[in-house]
Design a protein around this motif. Structure first.
Motif, PDB file in Angstrom:
ATOM      1  N   VAL A 109       0.831  -1.211   0.000  1.00 47.01           N
ATOM      2  CA  VAL A 109       0.000   0.000   0.000  1.00 47.01           C
ATOM      3  C   VAL A 109       0.867   1.264   0.000  1.00 47.01           C
ATOM      4  CG1 VAL A 109      -1.743   1.291   1.252  1.00 47.01           C
ATOM      5  CG2 VAL A 109      -1.869  -1.182   1.190  1.00 47.01           C
ATOM      6  N   ALA A 141      -5.904   4.789   0.610  1.00 46.42           N
ATOM      7  CA  ALA A 141      -4.792   4.107   1.279  1.00 46.42           C
ATOM      8  C   ALA A 141      -5.033   3.992   2.778  1.00 46.42           C
ATOM      9  CB  ALA A 141      -3.488   4.851   1.016  1.00 46.42           C
ATOM     10  N   ARG A 148      -5.603  -4.831   2.351  1.00 51.84           N
ATOM     11  CA  ARG A 148      -4.495  -4.119   1.706  1.00 51.84           C
ATOM     12  C   ARG A 148      -4.540  -4.294   0.187  1.00 51.84           C
ATOM     13  NH1 ARG A 148       1.017  -5.336   4.637  1.00 51.84           N
ATOM     14  NH2 ARG A 148       0.379  -7.480   4.287  1.00 51.84           N
TER      15      ARG A 148
END
Lengths: 177, 233
Positions: A109, A141, A148
């Protein structure tokens, strides 16, 4: 049937690996077998990681390249000129799904976010659009409700959508969240 | 082409050569290995170096002995003195270049995937402005390792079929069982767990589609080579 197949696959693979290690221990001795097993695992992990990094780097670069070229194309449309760049560069949806998204997932990420922010800075977007993009990337994010992998995928698809308004569009809708 | 035969034929307009395409992001997002495919030959020295290293690692170089000194037992078998052609005594098992089973499995594994990747680098036309055309599927190495293991073992087993003392029946059966379970289990596992089916076409997962099957294939190769080394004496 499908469940049986999955169970069989896992058991057969595990049994073959355990039996292989037992054979190695038979021939080399237990301590050598442990060393050989650990060494093999390390070598495979390093080699696979290096290969994934090399291939992932290529597709991440290609994605950034693609976004930039599409931006050039949209800028040139007003002049009724078709950019040679777009003609010489294509990214189809298959490549996007099978190579680009997994490469970004491998990167994680934080790296994806950093790369996207860098890319947005580089694109010739209006300040308003650029801010909206940055906000989208940061918000996605930081979204803890998504896994993720989902966050990475949403960011990659979302930024691609920025430059993907008209033909010859090949990257389509971001996944519905 | 027709001009010498038809001088009156009007010449077709020739398009001016296009300037080379140089994306503005080329420097900023420069590929890591920026060399064209034919220069993939640069990998050859690395592969040769690994090969030599693996050979020397397991070779009998460390077992050299002073002439006349008592022969030490070899880790590869019972060292016994034999007479060479010129009448000199030498150790049967320590006399030549020998490869340990582990070094041999590394050698086979590295050579298999090294040459495979090298040939793909050389033969595949990379996309415009890209240094190579490798994709994630090219990192699936377990197939090559398992196939190499099965073929190598079959060749060695056939070669030594008359010798009944190098492997026990149980060991042979275990190895055959490993092959059967590995050849059926790993592909089925990759098909069921190795792909992310959320999109079409499914994407190969990193862990369950590439790394874990590679690991299983490497372990099977290791066991086979160790057994093969035993077979080969």
């Amino acid at each position: 049937m499908m469940r049986f197949e999955k169970t069989f696959a896992v058991i057969a693979t595990a049994v073959s690996v355990v039996a292989s290690l037992r054979l190695v221990a038979d021939f080399l001795g237990p301590s050598s077998a442990v060393l050989a097993g650990v060494g093999t695992a390390g070598l495979v992990a390093i080699a696979s990681g290096a290969g994934l990094w090399l291939v992932g780097q290529r597709f991440i670069d290609r994605y950034a390249h693609f976004i930039e070229l599409r931006q050039e194309y949209f800028e040139s449309r007003g002049k009724r000129q078709k950019s040679e760049a777009v003609q010489s560069f294509q990214m189809d949806l298959d490549v996007f799904n099978t190579e680009v998204v997994p490469s970004f997932r491998d990167a994680g990420v934080e790296r994806t976010k950093a790369r996207m922010l860098e890319l947005i800075d580089h694109l010739n977007l209006t300040p308003r659009d650029a801010d909206a993009e940055r906000e989208f990337v940061n918000r996605t994010a930081a979204d803890e409700s998504l896994s993720r992998g989902e966050r990475v995928e949403l960011i990659v698809r979302g930024v691609a959508k920025t430059a993907d308004e008209l033909e010859p569009a090949t990257i389509r809708e971001p996944p519905s969240s | 082409m027709w001009a010498p035969f038809c001088p009156s034929m009007p010449r077709l307009p020739v398009a001016p050569p296009k300037p080379p395409f140089k994306p503005s992001l080329q420097l900023r997002y420069a590929p890591v290995f920026d060399f064209p495919a034919p220069r993939a030959f640069l990998w050859l020295p690395a592969i040769i170096a690994v090969t030599v290293f693996a050979l020397l690692w397991g070779s009998g170089a460390g077992n050299a002995r002073v002439e006349g000194a008592p022969i030490q037992p070899s880790p590869y078998g019972t060292g016994k003195a034999i007479k060479s052609g010129n009448g000199q005594e030498k150790d049967e098992f320590n006399s030549g270049l020998r490869v340990s089973p582990y070094a041999l499995s590394i050698l086979i594994g590295v050579l298999t995937i090294g040459l495979q990747v090298l040939l793909k680098l050389m033969s595949r036309q990379p996309p415009a402005n890209k240094s190579h055309g490798l994709i994630r599927e090219d990192l699936v190495w377990w197939l090559d390792w398992v196939i190499a293991a099965v073929v190598a073992f079959m060749v060695l087993a056939l070669n030594r079929a008359d010798d009944h003392e190098v492997m026990t029946t149980e060991q042979v059966l275990t190895l055959v069982f490993v092959f059967i379970s590995g050849l059926t289990g790993i592909p089925t596992m990759v098909r069921n767990f190795g792909y992310d089916t959320a999109h079409d076409p499914p994407a190969l997962r990193t862990g369950r589609g590439i790394v874990l099957p590679n690991l299983a294939g490497a372990v099977i190769l290791l066991a086979t080579v160790v057994a093969g080394a035993q077979l080969a004496g």
